[in-house]
Design a protein around this motif. Structure first.
Motif, PDB file in Angstrom:
ATOM      1  N   GLU A  23      31.289 -29.770  21.657  1.00 45.34           N
ATOM      2  CA  GLU A  23      31.692 -31.016  22.340  1.00 45.34           C
ATOM      3  C   GLU A  23      33.007 -31.035  23.077  1.00 45.34           C
ATOM      4  N   VAL A  24      33.719 -30.481  22.579  1.00 43.72           N
ATOM      5  CA  VAL A  24      35.271 -30.275  23.432  1.00 43.72           C
ATOM      6  C   VAL A  24      34.679 -29.134  24.781  1.00 43.72           C
ATOM      7  N   ASN A  25      34.113 -28.311  24.552  1.00 47.02           N
ATOM      8  CA  ASN A  25      33.534 -27.686  25.790  1.00 47.02           C
ATOM      9  C   ASN A  25      32.955 -28.371  26.837  1.00 47.02           C
ATOM     10  N   ARG A  26      32.129 -29.169  26.393  1.00 50.03           N
ATOM     11  CA  ARG A  26      31.103 -30.027  27.065  1.00 50.03           C
ATOM     12  C   ARG A  26      32.056 -30.955  28.020  1.00 50.03           C
ATOM     13  N   ARG A  27      33.259 -31.528  27.389  1.00 49.61           N
ATOM     14  CA  ARG A  27      33.824 -32.583  28.330  1.00 49.61           C
ATOM     15  C   ARG A  27      34.891 -31.618  29.425  1.00 49.61           C
ATOM     16  N   HIS A  28      34.752 -30.284  29.270  1.00 47.26           N
ATOM     17  CA  HIS A  28      35.179 -29.320  30.255  1.00 47.26           C
ATOM     18  C   HIS A  28      34.305 -28.720  31.297  1.00 47.26           C
ATOM     19  N   GLY A  29      33.104 -28.998  30.977  1.00 48.98           N
ATOM     20  CA  GLY A  29      32.130 -28.622  31.829  1.00 48.98           C
ATOM     21  C   GLY A  29      31.218 -27.412  31.452  1.00 48.98           C
ATOM     22  N   ASP A  30      31.894 -27.063  30.081  1.00 47.93           N
ATOM     23  CA  ASP A  30      31.335 -25.744  29.749  1.00 47.93           C
ATOM     24  C   ASP A  30      30.200 -26.046  28.514  1.00 47.93           C
ATOM     25  N   ASP A  31      29.067 -25.121  28.269  1.00 47.68           N
ATOM     26  CA  ASP A  31      28.088 -25.557  27.673  1.00 47.68           C
ATOM     27  C   ASP A  31      27.739 -24.476  26.450  1.00 47.68           C
ATOM     28  N   HIS A  32      28.607 -24.196  25.689  1.00 48.97           N
ATOM     29  CA  HIS A  32      28.571 -23.466  24.467  1.00 48.97           C
ATOM     30  C   HIS A  32      29.434 -23.943  23.416  1.00 48.97           C
ATOM     31  N   GLY A  33      29.329 -23.504  22.263  1.00 48.17           N
ATOM     32  CA  GLY A  33      29.682 -23.859  21.091  1.00 48.17           C
ATOM     33  C   GLY A  33      30.715 -22.922  20.259  1.00 48.17           C
ATOM     34  N   VAL A  34      31.030 -21.840  20.870  1.00 46.65           N
ATOM     35  CA  VAL A  34      31.636 -20.612  20.130  1.00 46.65           C
ATOM     36  C   VAL A  34      32.986 -20.661  20.580  1.00 46.65           C
ATOM     37  N   ASN A  35      33.811 -20.695  19.459  1.00 45.06           N
ATOM     38  CA  ASN A  35      35.606 -20.509  19.595  1.00 45.06           C
ATOM     39  C   ASN A  35      35.594 -19.313  20.123  1.00 45.06           C
ATOM     40  N   LEU A  36      36.607 -19.270  21.246  1.00 39.93           N
ATOM     41  CA  LEU A  36      36.845 -18.076  22.092  1.00 39.93           C
ATOM     42  C   LEU A  36      37.664 -17.194  21.209  1.00 39.93           C
ATOM     43  N   GLY A  37      38.535 -17.350  20.285  1.00 35.86           N
ATOM     44  CA  GLY A  37      39.147 -16.548  19.432  1.00 35.86           C
ATOM     45  C   GLY A  37      38.170 -15.831  18.777  1.00 35.86           C
ATOM     46  N   MET A  38      37.055 -16.460  18.214  1.00 36.54           N
ATOM     47  CA  MET A  38      35.911 -15.593  17.619  1.00 36.54           C
ATOM     48  C   MET A  38      35.291 -14.679  18.578  1.00 36.54           C
ATOM     49  N   LEU A  39      35.035 -15.334  19.809  1.00 39.14           N
ATOM     50  CA  LEU A  39      34.373 -14.427  20.713  1.00 39.14           C
ATOM     51  C   LEU A  39      34.903 -13.203  20.874  1.00 39.14           C
ATOM     52  N   ARG A  40      36.212 -13.314  21.372  1.00 34.35           N
ATOM     53  CA  ARG A  40      37.076 -11.909  21.534  1.00 34.35           C
ATOM     54  C   ARG A  40      37.076 -11.037  20.430  1.00 34.35           C
ATOM     55  N   ALA A  41      37.047 -11.512  19.042  1.00 32.51           N
ATOM     56  CA  ALA A  41      37.029 -10.762  18.087  1.00 32.51           C
ATOM     57  C   ALA A  41      35.713  -9.960  17.906  1.00 32.51           C
ATOM     58  N   LEU A  42      34.766 -10.697  18.371  1.00 21.52           N
ATOM     59  CA  LEU A  42      33.355 -10.054  18.457  1.00 21.52           C
ATOM     60  C   LEU A  42      33.387  -8.867  19.555  1.00 21.52           C
ATOM     61  N   ALA A  43      33.878  -9.309  20.747  1.00 20.58           N
ATOM     62  CA  ALA A  43      34.067  -8.321  21.802  1.00 20.58           C
ATOM     63  C   ALA A  43      34.824  -7.134  21.306  1.00 20.58           C
ATOM     64  N   PRO A  92      32.463 -23.809  34.502  1.00 16.09           N
ATOM     65  CA  PRO A  92      33.896 -23.101  34.717  1.00 16.09           C
ATOM     66  C   PRO A  92      34.527 -22.055  34.119  1.00 16.09           C
ATOM     67  N   LYS A  93      34.164 -21.946  32.660  1.00 18.23           N
ATOM     68  CA  LYS A  93      34.678 -20.782  31.738  1.00 18.23           C
ATOM     69  C   LYS A  93      34.208 -19.622  32.260  1.00 18.23           C
ATOM     70  N   VAL A  94      32.895 -19.240  32.711  1.00 16.63           N
ATOM     71  CA  VAL A  94      32.100 -18.171  32.985  1.00 16.63           C
ATOM     72  C   VAL A  94      32.656 -17.838  34.176  1.00 16.63           C
ATOM     73  N   HIS A  95      32.829 -18.785  35.336  1.00 20.81           N
ATOM     74  CA  HIS A  95      33.252 -18.489  36.639  1.00 20.81           C
ATOM     75  C   HIS A  95      34.666 -17.991  36.682  1.00 20.81           C
ATOM     76  N   ASP A  96      35.557 -18.578  35.874  1.00 19.35           N
ATOM     77  CA  ASP A  96      36.755 -18.331  35.791  1.00 19.35           C
ATOM     78  C   ASP A  96      37.137 -16.909  35.209  1.00 19.35           C
ATOM     79  N   TRP A  97      36.481 -16.501  33.898  1.00 20.33           N
ATOM     80  CA  TRP A  97      36.718 -15.308  33.552  1.00 20.33           C
ATOM     81  C   TRP A  97      36.132 -14.111  34.459  1.00 20.33           C
ATOM     82  N   LEU A  98      34.837 -14.443  35.113  1.00 19.01           N
ATOM     83  CA  LEU A  98      34.079 -13.526  35.665  1.00 19.01           C
ATOM     84  C   LEU A  98      35.234 -13.106  37.024  1.00 19.01           C
ATOM     85  N   VAL A  99      35.776 -14.258  37.755  1.00 16.91           N
ATOM     86  CA  VAL A  99      36.932 -13.922  38.827  1.00 16.91           C
ATOM     87  C   VAL A  99      38.093 -12.913  38.142  1.00 16.91           C
ATOM     88  N   ASN A 100      38.678 -13.521  37.085  1.00 22.46           N
ATOM     89  CA  ASN A 100      39.836 -13.003  36.643  1.00 22.46           C
ATOM     90  C   ASN A 100      39.584 -11.776  35.808  1.00 22.46           C
TER      91      ASN A 100
END
Length: 223
Positions: A23-43, A92-100
Motif C-alpha cells: 500500500e505504501v509503495n502503491r502511493r509512490h507508483g510502485d506495484d510490489h509489497g516487498v520490504n527493500l531491506g529484505m530484498l537486498r538481503a536476498l540479493a 519509478p523504483k525499477v526505473h530509478d534502480w535500473l538507471v543508477n
C-alpha cells in the motif's frame, strides 16, 4: 545457491510480500509489497548471477526486476538490451534502480544518455536527464551547460512529472557544481517555481532548486 531457479526465487519473494508495504509503495507508483531491506538481503545471499537476473527480469514482476538489478553484472548488458529494459521499466523504483545501479556503470552509458535525452517518451527522456545530471556533477567536460539551462528554462515548467523532476535535479546540480552558472540556475528556479511547495520532511532539503542549491553550497562552504 548457484542452482537457484526462478520458481524458487519467486516463491521467496511471494513469502516476503506484505500488504502494508504494498500500500505504501502503491502511493509512490510502485506495484510490489516487498520490504527493500529484505530484498537486498536476498540479493546478498544470491550473489551475482547474470543468467538468473535475466530470467527474473523477464517475469515482468516489479520485485523480481528489482532483485534482478541487484544480482546482475551491469557491464554484461549490450546497449540494445539496456534500451529495451529501460522502456519496459515503467514503475519509478525499477526505473530509478535500473538507471543508477546498472546503466550508470555500463560502458554504453554515454551513448544511451545521448539517445534518451531527447526521446519523445518523457519517462525515457527522464533517464537521459538523470545521466546528464551525473555528468554535470562528475564529468562536465564537453557538456553545454548554458544550453542545458536554456532547455530547462523553456521546457521544465510544463514537463510531465518524472521528466520535470529529472530536469529540476539537473538544474540544481548545475547551480551547485558550477559557480559561473549558479545565479542563472537560481533565477530560473525562482521564476518557474517548480516544486516550490513540495512537502519536505524535517531535516531534509527541499527539492525547490533555489533552496536546494543554496543549502548544499552552504554546507560545502562550511557555514
Amino acid at each position: 545457491m548457484a542452482e537457484t531457479t526462478v520458481a524458487e526465487v519467486m516463491a521467496e519473494l511471494a513469502a516476503l510480500e506484505d500488504p502494508r508495504t504494498r500500500e505504501v509503495n502503491r502511493r509512490h507508483g510502485d506495484d510490489h509489497g516487498v520490504n527493500l531491506g529484505m530484498l537486498r538481503a536476498l540479493a546478498k545471499r544470491l550473489k551475482t548471477q547474470q543468467e538468473l537476473a535475466g530470467q527474473l527480469w523477464r517475469t515482468d514482476d516489479a520485485a523480481a526486476r528489482l532483485l534482478a538489478i541487484l544480482i546482475c553484472r551491469p557491464k554484461a548488458f549490450e546497449r540494445q538490451e539496456l534500451d529495451v529494459m529501460l522502456r519496459e521499466a515503467r514503475t519509478p523504483k525499477v526505473h530509478d534502480w535500473l538507471v543508477n545501479y546498472v546503466v550508470k556503470k555500463s560502458p554504453h552509458a554515454e551513448e544511451l544518455r545521448r539517445a534518451w535525452f531527447a526521446d519523445p517518451d518523457p519517462v525515457v527522456a527522464s533517464a537521459g536527464w538523470a545521466l546528464t545530471t551525473e555528468r554535470v556533477a562528475r564529468r562536465p567536460e564537453g557538456l553545454d551547460l548554458a544550453g542545458l539551462l536554456d532547455i530547462i528554462e523553456a521546457q521544465m515548467k510544463d514537463a510531465p512529472d518524472r521528466l520535470q523532476w529529472a530536469m529540476n535535479h539537473c538544474l540544481a546540480q548545475i547551480g551547485i557544481e558550477h559557480t559561473g552558472h549558479r545565479d542563472r540556475a537560481i533565477d530560473i528556479g525562482e521564476r518557474l517555481e517548480v516544486l516550490k511547495d513540495y512537502p519536505t520532511s524535517p531535516g531534509c532539503t527541499s527539492p525547490f532548486a533555489p533552496t536546494w542549491i543554496n543549502e548544499i553550497v552552504r554546507r560545502q562552504q562550511g557555514r
